[in-house]
Design an enzyme around this catalytic site. Structure first.
Site, PDB file in Angstrom:
ATOM      1  N   HIS A   1      -4.285  -1.752  -6.810  1.00 16.53           N
ATOM      2  CA  HIS A   1      -3.636  -0.505  -7.209  1.00 16.53           C
ATOM      3  C   HIS A   1      -4.729   0.485  -7.582  1.00 16.53           C
ATOM      4  O   HIS A   1      -5.660   0.144  -8.308  1.00 16.53           O
ATOM      5  CB  HIS A   1      -2.725  -0.700  -8.426  1.00 16.53           C
ATOM      6  CG  HIS A   1      -1.532  -1.558  -8.168  1.00 16.53           C
ATOM      7  ND1 HIS A   1      -0.876  -1.579  -6.960  1.00 16.53           N
ATOM      8  CD2 HIS A   1      -0.860  -2.423  -8.962  1.00 16.53           C
ATOM      9  CE1 HIS A   1       0.147  -2.414  -7.040  1.00 16.53           C
ATOM     10  NE2 HIS A   1       0.167  -2.944  -8.239  1.00 16.53           N
TER      11      HIS A   1
ATOM     12  N   ASP B   1       0.823  -1.225   0.000  1.00 18.41           N
ATOM     13  CA  ASP B   1       0.000   0.000   0.000  1.00 18.41           C
ATOM     14  C   ASP B   1       0.850   1.265   0.000  1.00 18.41           C
ATOM     15  O   ASP B   1       0.431   2.304   0.511  1.00 18.41           O
ATOM     16  CB  ASP B   1      -0.961   0.022   1.203  1.00 18.41           C
ATOM     17  CG  ASP B   1      -1.753  -1.256   1.346  1.00 18.41           C
ATOM     18  OD1 ASP B   1      -2.394  -1.649   0.359  1.00 18.41           O
ATOM     19  OD2 ASP B   1      -1.724  -1.869   2.430  1.00 18.41           O
TER      20      ASP B   1
END
Length: 428
Positions: free
Chosen positions: A41, A13
């Protein structure tokens, strides 16, 4: 240098999607080399937001995108993701997307097993429940169904029988009904004509691409600290997430990865369970989570937040051979009067500068902090070094010193163009 490998240098992340999207302008080909559709993503291009979890980020740029043999592929999810992007105006066909014919498939029975195990576990790992772990188990156990198997009905039927011979006792032990083999065969037969047009020997394509002098961008998923060998085991993913996997997971060979760019947040986050030495359960932690919008792309789960851990990133730099980092979300720290950076840990009566392998020791670590003065000015949207407040520059420089790697890029918002380039990885 022709090739660049992008990996997350923390627990995932870190903002890899935006940076891969930005770097793909400079690349000819983008390759995914490990993981599955368990890591998302988010790409923001103009007014359009794209959410990907399996497709390489390069597809949004219209770049040739390859899903390598190191990825475990849920074919139904792949088709759904292609359809979703198509509705957003991104058309994806076999001329744009290549699926390694020796990649292993994630099947519905893998999801069943993943979710049933997590539900029954006393100490939960925090899996996404999407079948990635069980699919890798079958791959290592030499009973997986691979993309190329969809060509041969007779061989496929025999492989399903072998697979169910293993899964049936597992399902019985977890209280799940036996899986219907003929139904699975019928599903895969119906799927084959939709998937096989994308299937090719990816390793051969990449060999030809590199020999022709094209630039390849390798896109890692998750983060190095979730690596099955080098991460906070057992709170890890089921694949190798370090840069070295780019070679094995694509078939290009050990010289293929080229320049390794580590993506690093200006603070630290983690999803799910596992040790987290700098975690903040206070107002600052809440600030980081709220301002940074720290919610998982795939699961929607809140991310745990904490101060920047230079010791962890320094370890990641060594494990991955990181040549430079891309520092993201610096703007989330705007307005905090004091910042802290973890430089090492206290473990009992000694001080160490790395994360030990043992889980007990990891949980007993006490961070050693260095304090720095924050800044009141905004860094959001900055596109040049001179636009940054003096204290923000000091913070970035101190991070470079502590981790032993330079900042090559600096991201100041989710927007693609809000990126400060200090050195071009493709030219280094």
């Amino acid at each position: 240098m022709a090739n660049v490998t992008v990996i997350g240098a923390q627990w995932g992340d870190e903002g890899k999607g935006k940076l891969v999207d930005w770097l793909s302008n400079r690349a000819d080909v983008v390759v995914r080399f490990q993981g599955g559709h368990n890591a998302g993503h988010t790409l923001v291009v103009g007014n359009q937001t794209y959410k990907l979890s399996l497709l390489p980020s390069g597809v949004v740029q219209g770049k040739l995108s390859i899903i390598g043999n190191g990825v475990v592929v849920d074919p139904w999810h792949l088709l759904k993701e292609i359809e979703t992007l198509g509705a957003q105006g991104v058309s994806i066909g076999p001329d744009l997307l290549v699926l390694a014919d020796n990649a292993c498939l994630i099947l519905p029975l893998h999801r069943d097993l993943d979710q049933a195990r997590e539900a029954a576990a006393t100490n939960k790992i925090g899996t996404t429940g999407r079948g990635i772990g069980p699919a890798y188990e079958d791959k290592v156990g030499r009973r997986a169904i691979r993309v190329a198997d969809l060509h041969d009905r007779e061989a496929l039927e025999a492989k399903i029988d072998r697979l169910l011979a293993h899964h049936t006792p597992l399902r019985r032990g977890l209280g799940l009904p036996e899986y219907d083999g003929p139904a699975l065969l019928a599903e895969l037969e119906a799927l084959a004509p939709k998937i096989l047009p994308y299937a090719r020997p990816a390793w051969l394509m990449l060999d030809e691409i590199v020999k022709a002098g094209s630039r390849v961008l390798f896109e890692g998923a998750q983060g190095a600290l979730l690596d099955v060998d080098h991460g906070t085991y057992p709170y890890v993913t089921s694949s190798n997430t370090v840069a070295g996997q780019a070679a094995a997971g694509s078939g290009l060979g050990p010289k293929g990865p080229g320049y390794v760019l580590g993506i690093v947040k200006a603070y630290t986050t983690r999803v799910g369970e596992g040790p987290f030495p700098t975690e903040l359960n206070d107002e600052v932690g809440q600030h980081l989570g709220t301002v940074g919008r720290e919610f998982g792309t795939v699961t929607g789960r809140s991310r745990r937040c904490g101060w920047f851990d230079a010791a962890l990133v320094r370890q990641s730099v060594a494990l991955n051979g990181i040549a430079g980092i891309a520092l993201t979300k610096l703007d989330v720290l705007d307005g905090l009067p004091t910042l802290k950076i973890c430089t090492g840990y206290r473990l009992g009566d000694r001080e160490i500068g790395y994360l030990p392998a043992g889980l007990k020791a990891q949980r007993e670590l006490a961070p050693v902090y260095e304090e720095m003065e924050g800044w009141s000015e905004t860094t959001q949207g900055a596109r040049s070094w001179k636009d940054l407040p003096a204290n923000a520059v000091k913070y970035v420089r101190r991070i470079e010193e502590l981790i032993g790697a330079p900042v090559a890029l600096l991201s100041t918002s989710p927007q693609r163009d809000d990126t400060i380039l200090m050195r071009d990885p493709f030219q280094d």
